[in-house]
Scaffold this motif. Structure first.
Motif, PDB file in Angstrom:
ATOM      1  N   UNK A  57     -18.322   7.883  -1.364  1.00  0.00           N
ATOM      2  CA  UNK A  57     -18.500   6.545  -1.599  1.00  0.00           C
ATOM      3  C   UNK A  57     -17.536   6.201  -3.079  1.00  0.00           C
ATOM      4  N   UNK A  58     -17.635   7.400  -3.853  1.00  0.00           N
ATOM      5  CA  UNK A  58     -17.043   7.325  -5.246  1.00  0.00           C
ATOM      6  C   UNK A  58     -15.476   7.012  -4.784  1.00  0.00           C
ATOM      7  N   UNK A  59     -14.848   7.847  -3.831  1.00  0.00           N
ATOM      8  CA  UNK A  59     -13.396   7.541  -3.252  1.00  0.00           C
ATOM      9  C   UNK A  59     -13.242   6.058  -2.936  1.00  0.00           C
ATOM     10  N   UNK A  60     -14.155   5.721  -2.072  1.00  0.00           N
ATOM     11  CA  UNK A  60     -14.237   4.111  -1.529  1.00  0.00           C
ATOM     12  C   UNK A  60     -14.035   3.313  -2.712  1.00  0.00           C
TER      13      UNK A  60
ATOM     14  N   UNK B  18      -7.251  13.882  -2.050  1.00  0.00           N
ATOM     15  CA  UNK B  18      -6.393  13.907  -0.412  1.00  0.00           C
ATOM     16  C   UNK B  18      -7.488  12.859   0.269  1.00  0.00           C
ATOM     17  N   UNK B  19      -8.799  12.759   0.133  1.00  0.00           N
ATOM     18  CA  UNK B  19      -9.566  11.895   0.724  1.00  0.00           C
ATOM     19  C   UNK B  19      -9.016  10.419   0.554  1.00  0.00           C
ATOM     20  N   UNK B  20      -8.717  10.160  -0.948  1.00  0.00           N
ATOM     21  CA  UNK B  20      -8.298   8.806  -1.397  1.00  0.00           C
ATOM     22  C   UNK B  20      -6.756   8.448  -0.804  1.00  0.00           C
ATOM     23  N   UNK B  21      -6.092   9.517  -0.916  1.00  0.00           N
ATOM     24  CA  UNK B  21      -4.581   9.242  -0.437  1.00  0.00           C
ATOM     25  C   UNK B  21      -4.402   9.125   1.054  1.00  0.00           C
ATOM     26  N   UNK B  22      -4.972   9.890   1.823  1.00  0.00           N
ATOM     27  CA  UNK B  22      -4.825  10.045   3.209  1.00  0.00           C
ATOM     28  C   UNK B  22      -5.668   9.492   4.056  1.00  0.00           C
ATOM     29  N   UNK B  23      -6.845   9.243   3.601  1.00  0.00           N
ATOM     30  CA  UNK B  23      -8.027   8.721   4.531  1.00  0.00           C
ATOM     31  C   UNK B  23      -8.449   7.013   4.172  1.00  0.00           C
ATOM     32  N   UNK B  24      -8.934   7.223   2.835  1.00  0.00           N
ATOM     33  CA  UNK B  24      -9.743   5.804   2.528  1.00  0.00           C
ATOM     34  C   UNK B  24      -8.668   4.699   2.442  1.00  0.00           C
ATOM     35  N   UNK B  25      -7.450   4.891   1.331  1.00  0.00           N
ATOM     36  CA  UNK B  25      -6.466   4.019   1.178  1.00  0.00           C
ATOM     37  C   UNK B  25      -5.807   3.362   2.286  1.00  0.00           C
ATOM     38  N   UNK B  26      -5.183   4.287   3.026  1.00  0.00           N
ATOM     39  CA  UNK B  26      -4.533   3.703   4.348  1.00  0.00           C
ATOM     40  C   UNK B  26      -5.334   2.861   5.361  1.00  0.00           C
TER      41      UNK B  26
END
Length: 220
Positions: free
Chosen positions: A16-19, A173-181
């Motif tokens: 949730x923080x990454x989102x 990695x979660x931010x760059x490759x999962x959430x943002x895309x």
């Protein structure tokens, strides 16, 4: 093919923080502002949280490393009480059972040599052999426990900063490759948003103060 690990309940707060960090990225904010009648920040957040497991799969390998280090660090510190009681029982059981077996066999042998009547000599001998078997089996268990303890002590446990670094790498990695895309894909489906991808905010290295005074990108 190895399946990505499912997101653990205790790690959903990090997701949730990454989102939230992704929603604060400049291009996401600009796209939302350009289309006020379209998707909202709440819409994007709810959609990302609903797809947590699928989005977390994009950072499966860093997450696997983080789980491995965290698990090793937790196993290194056994809970009190039972952790000290079980090794003591493993050592004492063979000694007590062996001593009792020797005493019973000795008494039974003496009674048999004295030609004592009744079932007592035979009962003492049977009990002695039973305790001897218990002593042998518990001795093997104690030996295996000692060998396991020695092997675990030879392994160097991960330091807390190693575990924390693995967590930070996974979140990036979660931010760059999962959430943002995913968020950019949702906004790109609406032409009004006119999203222009930019470099995501780095969760590992803060931006130096000079970056607020000019347009030079932050770098290490």
């Amino acid at each position: 093919m190895t399946h990505p690990p499912r997101l653990r309940p205790e790690d959903r707060a990090d997701f949730a923080a990454a989102v939230d960090l992704a929603l604060g990225t400049a291009d996401i904010r600009d796209a939302l502002a350009a289309d006020p009648g379209g998707l909202t920040t709440a819409d994007l957040r709810a959609d990302a949280l609903a797809r947590a497991d699928a989005l977390a799969a994009a950072a499966a390998e860093p997450y696997r490393v983080y789980l491995s280090l965290r698990g090793a660090a937790r196993r290194e510190t056994p809970p009190g009480g039972a952790g000290g009681l079980l090794p003591a029982l493993a050592v004492l059981t063979p000694l007590v059972a062996g001593t009792s077996a020797a005493a019973l066999l000795l008494v039974g042998g003496v009674l048999r040599a004295a030609r004592a009547s009744g079932p007592l000599p035979g009962s003492l001998a049977a009990a002695g052999w039973t305790l001897a078997l218990v002593a042998a089996l518990s001795g093997l268990v104690a030996l295996a426990a000692l060998l396991r303890t020695a092997l675990r002590r030879d392994a160097v446990p991960p330091a807390p900063d190693q575990v924390e670094h693995a967590r930070r790498v996974w979140r990036q990695a979660l931010l760059d490759h999962g959430v943002l895309p995913h968020l950019r894909h949702l906004l790109a489906s609406r032409p009004e948003a006119a999203i222009t991808p930019r470099s995501p905010a780095d969760t590992l290295t803060p931006c130096p103060a000079r970056a607020r005074k000019d347009t030079t990108p932050c770098s290490d």
